[in-house]
Design an enzyme around this catalytic site. Structure first.
Site, PDB file in Angstrom:
ATOM      1  N   GLU B 318      43.328   4.515  40.172  1.00 14.56           N
ATOM      2  CA  GLU B 318      42.158   3.745  40.589  1.00 14.56           C
ATOM      3  C   GLU B 318      42.489   2.265  40.640  1.00 14.56           C
ATOM      4  O   GLU B 318      43.150   1.736  39.742  1.00 14.56           O
ATOM      5  CB  GLU B 318      41.002   3.967  39.602  1.00 14.56           C
ATOM      6  CG  GLU B 318      40.489   5.387  39.603  1.00 14.56           C
ATOM      7  CD  GLU B 318      39.197   5.544  38.815  1.00 14.56           C
ATOM      8  OE1 GLU B 318      38.792   4.573  38.134  1.00 14.56           O
ATOM      9  OE2 GLU B 318      38.603   6.626  38.905  1.00 14.56           O
ATOM     10  N   GLU B 331      42.887   2.229  36.262  1.00 15.47           N
ATOM     11  CA  GLU B 331      43.316   3.313  35.379  1.00 15.47           C
ATOM     12  C   GLU B 331      43.832   4.463  36.225  1.00 15.47           C
ATOM     13  O   GLU B 331      43.682   4.473  37.443  1.00 15.47           O
ATOM     14  CB  GLU B 331      42.169   3.788  34.480  1.00 15.47           C
ATOM     15  CG  GLU B 331      40.975   4.287  35.249  1.00 15.47           C
ATOM     16  CD  GLU B 331      39.874   4.837  34.343  1.00 15.47           C
ATOM     17  OE1 GLU B 331      40.124   5.036  33.148  1.00 15.47           O
ATOM     18  OE2 GLU B 331      38.779   5.082  34.842  1.00 15.47           O
ATOM     19  N   PHE B 391      17.556   4.841  40.377  1.00 18.23           N
ATOM     20  CA  PHE B 391      18.534   5.474  41.271  1.00 18.23           C
ATOM     21  C   PHE B 391      18.884   6.893  40.850  1.00 18.23           C
ATOM     22  O   PHE B 391      19.829   7.476  41.343  1.00 18.23           O
ATOM     23  CB  PHE B 391      19.813   4.634  41.403  1.00 18.23           C
ATOM     24  CG  PHE B 391      19.563   3.268  41.967  1.00 18.23           C
ATOM     25  CD1 PHE B 391      19.027   3.127  43.234  1.00 18.23           C
ATOM     26  CD2 PHE B 391      19.832   2.144  41.227  1.00 18.23           C
ATOM     27  CE1 PHE B 391      18.778   1.877  43.770  1.00 18.23           C
ATOM     28  CE2 PHE B 391      19.582   0.885  41.750  1.00 18.23           C
ATOM     29  CZ  PHE B 391      19.045   0.756  43.025  1.00 18.23           C
TER      30      PHE B 391
END
Lengths: 509, 717
Positions: B318, B331, B391
């Site tokens: 990532e 990571e 959300f």
């Protein structure tokens, strides 16, 4: 003549502003307008006036053409219905001789023609000025209610007060619906209650929609307001045949009759004591998931109502395991057993369906009758017998599906093969036995046999013993339930079955 | 002849749909290709256990079936009827519902492995997938773990160690300094070295706590002063962390695939910037943001890192990418990622198959030059949650109706549930991953829109409305996204789709037309009646439709001769504008296709009742409408308003979950905003606060209770 008619309509319209506005109620004519198809209402007896001459009632200003009720016939989705709508703006909707005469006229004709009668009740009670004539009027209506019973469907929609003797007319009809907050049904009002029993009670508590739909079981359903009630009544009407001479109506249906319902294969939980919602099953097998539930808030351990299967109206009766506990003597019973209230609720529904040629579909998951002193003192034997009686005497097509438990006498009662069930199926999860394994083992072995419980479970906690004896016709995959029911209904549509001649049966009341 | 791959190049879903496959021993063919190219899968394992549940378990089983591997599923007792259990060749219960007692129960799982003689274990994602202890125990039993070896899991599991490794492998890491800073001048010197903006905080403070952003020397001095004070007073630890601050970063990750022979490939990137509460919602591959050079640079660094830890199997590196395309290592995830399907779609590889092959010890069968970017793939995570509450707050229930949009072309749905399944509080509320594929991004997004509209989910709340809004949002369509996309675009929370005037008219016209079709049908009785049914001669309807706060007069009239309830062609007049509505209403179908003035749309009618209330899902969002005849609407003015329940004095559970703690007793006085109880649902603890000051009248819950949405918790006087 036309001018006179217009005048009558104008008078009713004028009254709304002065009076009804504050109540949130519609006038008698507005109600008919919403209930019936546009331009289909043919009014009867618009020129009838009351005949009372005492207490100054004969003065012209106390005479209203049509008196305090609007009667006639019309169409609901094209189908014939007879209607009377009591007009509270005329002497509080009170019942005069003329008023009763008008109602009797439409009821007589409805019985002759074979079409349902719908009453929209909104009346303060008897016309006191007329005395015994008013009472005679009530009795005339009651007699016709009784004579029409089982001949044409009768529906009462209580849209205002309905007190005293007047309450017996709705009580004699097949279905009583109420409007929340604006309708009341009671024998005597709060004032009389206070003076006789010294109880403080409001109109709403004594006879409001909540009381009658949840506590007394007098009313079958309540709606939010007049419009809601009338629109729902239109929808409800489509389920009913016009008379006992007609078969259950068949509507155009887009839901395929061979639709499989995969979720039913997993709907019954693995643990046999865990609850599930019988309404899930009913919704998923019915056409378009539509189910018109009758008495949804009363005796919730049994579910009754109307649905359609491949377009044809059916009556559905199901035990409701989701009602996990019944409060009694300050204790909760983990049971969805049959008790007094659910037996009576089920019995009345079954008898309606049988009277009007509506096939019955019964979903069984019942561990027995509810034990206890409250039930025994209340007469569970007598009341439970009603449901047994109703299922046994019914000659309409009867299809039964045992989803899980069918224990003891309750197994027999719930439309079993022995009570002339036409198609009795069991799901693989079914258990047909005299009682639960624990109790049975205690009786058979007096607790001496340790492994006996497992043996009993092995023997009876499955549908095979019943299937081997032909008490269930087949063990079916739950997902195919809808298909099987639809096929059976097609075949059973031509079923004929008769019982021995009798004047009438003697149901244990 | 040995082929490992269907030769039909434009067949990205060759392995996904069962009906396209047939199995005959080891031989597998993709029936979609005319010439029926076959390949023989190489022998890998005979039996494989999947230590997971839900969609990923199903996903792994599919590949195993393709490869001719027998599968063993594990499940908790509530999952006994789950889809992955039905799909697997064998299934064993490993314990009760809580994950710690079932899916995380290593002893029970090891027992099952022994009993079933599974030769390998695929851990999926989550649960035991990055648990080095589990990998070690498997190794000691001689069972293959489908994933990297223990060393790589450990190295990448440690934040500090992984960063160090990355630095040594010459992977870009976020430049920074961690240690004791003498004074403000030194702080400024460090900050200048790193380059502004920088982030300053106490090393001991976790997360973003006490974090200060400095854009110049002055702010650095100030930041130093506050942070060093805080470090000393709050933590008793003088160390400070000064790090490059990445403003508005994107979250882009590189999929790598490595074998046990020192070969490693990078399989391009995935853009995962649309997130809520650090959980990804929409992912795509490739990214709109990367150019080929950046992509190659990121890929090569990712591969370098993989090689540095002797990585084997599939993994994900990532990166945070700033607006000037500088990228920094974040990571490495040593497992199969949730969003792996988008990579599979654009590269044509089956990552699970490659993982199994690699675990068996086979070398990679592709070279870096073999890895294409074919078209574009987008993935939406469909969750059982209410997107209108921050959300997404979890929702539970039974899926009373469920139908995946597989009839839409180039759609892949990875799910582990079916109609009738329960979404319980015990597990992740993900319903499925919906992936669409297209030759370019616009095509993939268009298909996604269609797929979302055609997705039938009933019985639980779901986030389709949010997903659909995101993928059509101009910023998303342009590729202008970052990890802060949702809070930036919806600063006041998500409120559903905002109808334009045209769309509102379309919705009203559709609803009215549907109402008329329903009314007409209710007058059609089959068979002959003793009393004939009166035929309605009506050809026009005056209706009144309530939508939100507005009441709109709508006139529907017959258009032409084709007029039966099933085939309706109508003219609908809304706001004085005439619209033509054509549809073959099948009122029993959950999906309704309608054409309004030439625009074809798929809508869903979720519910209706006799009182005219109708809920319609239109453009992803559910709208509540009430449709009445004009007469009824006029009379409804006289109906009394029912008093709404006073909600300030009662506290209801906003979601289903378990009560963790109740902090009040009846009779206590609480002040507004005071915590009353804590509800835990799906890994989240939510504090319930008092809406007003008052005395507690009654407490209806206690710690440990399970509560449903809308359940009464506490009453105030």
């Amino acid at each position: 003549k036309k001018e006179q008619k217009d005048f009558v309509r104008k008078v009713s319209a004028g009254c709304r502003i002065s009076f009804f506005l504050s109540f949130g109620k519609l006038t008698a004519r507005e109600r008919i307008l919403l209930l019936l198809d546009p331009d289909s209402f043919d009014e009867y007896d618009m020129f009838v006036e009351h005949r009372c001459s005492d207490f100054g009632m004969d003065s012209n200003k106390n005479k209203y053409p049509g008196d305090s009720v609007v009667t006639g016939r019309g169409r609901i989705n094209g189908r014939l219905a007879y209607v009377f709508s009591q007009d509270f703006t005329v002497f509080g909707g009170s019942l005069s001789g003329a008023h009763a005469q008008k109602i009797c006229k439409v009821m007589d004709q409805a019985a002759m023609v074979g079409a349902p009668v719908i009453g929209l009740n909104d009346s303060g009670g008897a016309r006191i000025q007329e005395g015994v004539e008013s009472l005679a009027g009530y009795a005339d209506i009651f007699l016709r209610n009784v004579l029409c019973s089982g001949v044409v469907p009768q529906i009462s929609l209580i849209m205002g007060p309905c007190a005293g003797g007047a309450v017996y007319s709705p009580a004699l009809t097949d279905f009583t619906f109420m409007v929340k907050d604006t309708s009341y049904l009671f024998i005597t009002g709060p004032d009389v209650v206070k003076s006789v029993t010294n109880e403080d009670v409001t109109q709403e508590q004594l006879g409001g929609a909540k009381t009658h739909t949840a506590v007394s079981g007098v009313a079958h359903r309540a709606f939010e307001n007049d419009i809601d009630a009338l629109l729902n009544l239109r929808e409800f009407f489509n389920y009913l045949p016009l008379s006992n001479r007609d078969p259950a109506p068949v509507c155009e249906c887009h839901d395929p009759s061979d639709r499989l319902v995969p979720e039913l294969d997993t709907v019954v939980p693995v643990e046999s004591t865990k609850a599930y919602d019988m309404l899930d099953i009913i919704h998923s097998i019915a056409d378009e998931r539509e189910f018109f539930e009758i008495m949804p808030s009363y005796a919730r351990n049994i579910v009754v109502g109307f649905a359609r299967m491949n377009g044809r109206t059916v009556g559905i009766v199901g035990n409701q395991p989701k009602v996990a506990s019944v409060k009694q003597n300050k204790k909760y019973f983990a049971a969805w057993c049959l008790d007094i209230n659910s037996s009576v609720k089920g019995a009345r529904f079954v008898r309606f369906c049988d009277a009007f040629n509506i096939p019955l579909i019964t979903f069984v998951d019942v561990p027995g009758f509810l034990p206890g002193t409250a039930q025994e003192y209340g007469g569970i034997i007598r009341h439970g017998a009603k449901l047994l009686f109703a299922f046994a005497e019914a000659t309409v097509p009867k299809i039964t599906i045992i989803t899980r438990k069918a224990y003891g006498g309750a197994y027999d009662v719930m439309s079993s093969k022995h009570l002339r069930g036409d198609a009795n199926y069991a799901w693989p999860t079914a258990e047909v036995a005299v009682m639960g394994a624990k109790g049975a083992v205690q009786i058979i072995f007096r607790g001496k046999e340790a492994n006996a419980e497992a043996e009993y479970v092995d023997k009876f906690a499955n549908p095979f013993p019943a299937a081997m004896r032909g008490f269930v016709d087949d063990i079916i995959q739950p997902s195919t339930t809808r298909v099987r029911i639809c096929h059976d209904l097609d075949v059973l549509a031509s079923k004929t079955q008769s019982s021995p001649w009798k004047k009438h049966a003697n149901i244990p009341l | 002849k040995q082929w490992d791959k269907c030769l039909k190049q434009d067949c990205p879903f060759q392995w996904q749909r069962k009906e396209r496959m047939f199995l005959e021993g080891e031989k597998i063919a993709c029936r979609s290709s005319q010439d029926s190219y076959c390949f023989f899968s190489r022998q890998t394992f005979e039996k494989l256990l999947i230590a997971n549940r839900g969609e990923i378990a199903c996903r792994v089983i599919k590949t195993c079936k393709k490869m001719g591997i027998r599968t063993v599923a594990i499940h908790s007792d509530v999952d006994a009827n789950a889809v992955h259990v039905k799909m697997a060749d064998e299934a064993v219960c490993v314990g009760p519902a809580p994950t710690s007692k079932s899916y995380l129960n290593m002893d029970a799982i090891m027992e099952v492995i022994k009993k079933t003689r599974a030769q390998a274990v695929h851990p999926g994602y989550g649960f035991l997938s990055e648990n080095k202890e589990f990998a070690r125990r498997l190794a000691s039993e001689g069972v293959t773990f489908i994933g990297p070896d223990t060393h790589a899991i450990q190295a990448m599991g440690d934040k500090i160690e992984s960063k160090l490794l990355a630095k040594n492998a010459k992977v870009n890491t976020i430049p920074g300094f961690d240690g004791v800073v003498k004074d403000a001048d030194e702080a400024v010197r460090i900050a200048r070295e790193i380059g502004y903006p920088v982030m300053i905080k106490a090393s001991a403070g976790g997360g973003g706590k006490g974090m200060r952003i400095a854009w110049d020397d002055e702010e650095t001095r100030e930041g130093f002063r506050f942070s060093s004070q805080e470090a000393a007073s709050s933590f008793g630890d003088d160390r400070l962390l000064i790090e490059k601050f990445i403003d508005n970063p994107r979250h882009i990750e590189i999929q790598v695939l490595a074998d046990k022979h020192g070969n490693a490939l990078w399989l391009n990137e995935r853009e995962c910037s649309i997130q809520r509460r650090n959980q990804k919602v929409v992912e795509e591959a490739p990214s709109t943001f990367l150019d080929p050079e950046t992509r190659r640079a990121m890929g090569e660094q990712a591969v370098a890192l993989a090689k540095a830890v002797k990585y084997s199997s599939a993994g994900t590196v990532e990166f945070l990418v700033d607006s000037s395309k500088n990228f920094y290592f974040l990571e490495m995830n040593t497992r199969l990622q949730v969003e792996h399907p988008v990579t599979e779609c654009i590269t044509g590889l089956d990552l699970v198959q490659e993982m199994i092959r690699v675990a068996k010890g086979y070398p990679l069968r592709h070279k870096q030059t073999d890895i294409p970017i074919n078209g574009w793939a987008v993935e939406c995570r469909v969750y059982a949650e209410d997107p209108y509450k921050s959300f997404g707050l979890p929702s539970i229930g039974k899926l009373s109706q469920y139908q995946e949009p597989l009839h839409v072309p180039s759609v892949r749905v990875d799910s582990g549930i079916q109609q009738g399944s329960d979404i319980s509080i015990y597990y992740d509320p993900m319903i499925s991953k919906l992936i669409t594929y297209g030759s370019n991004r616009a095509e993939a997004l268009k298909r996604m829109e269609e797929a979302l509209d055609n997705y039938v989910i009933r019985g639980v709340a779901h986030n389709i409305s949010l997903l659909r809004e995101v993928i059509v949002h101009p910023r998303f369509v342009q590729g202008d996204i970052s990890t802060k996309f949702l809070p930036e675009v919806y600063p006041d929370g998500f409120k559903g789709h905002k109808l334009t005037d045209l769309e509102r008219r379309e919705l009203l016209a559709t609803a009215a037309s549907l109402y008329v079709a329903e009314q007409l049908r209710s007058q059609r009785f089959l068979g002959t009646a003793r009393i004939p049914v009166a035929k309605s001669k009506r050809s026009s309807w005056e209706l009144s439709v309530r939508l939100g706060d507005g009441i709109y007069p709508v006139a529907v009239s017959k258009d032409g001769s084709s007029f039966s309830p099933c085939l309706v062609s109508q003219q609908v007049e809304v706001d004085g504008m005439k619209l033509n509505v054509t549809s073959e209403w099948n009122l029993a179908s959950p999906l309704l296709s309608v054409t309004v003035d030439g625009t074809q749309r798929t809508i869903q009618r979720l519910s209706r009742n006799a009182s005219g209330d109708t809920n319609i899902q239109f453009l992803g969002t559910v709208y509540k409408l009430q449709i009445l005849t004009k007469v009824a609407a006029e009379l409804s003015k006289y109906m009394p308003e029912k008093a709404a329940e006073d909600t300030s004095s009662i506290l209801r559970s906003p979601m289903p979950g378990a009560v963790v703690a109740v902090s009040v007793n009846p009779g206590d006085t609480v002040s507004e905003g005071q915590e009353i109880c804590v509800i835990e649902a799906m890994k989240m603890q939510n504090s319930m606060i008092a809406a007003k000051t008052g005395k507690v009248k009654a407490v209806h819950c206690k710690a440990g209770d399970t509560v449903g949405e809308g359940d009464l918790l506490v009453e105030l006087e």
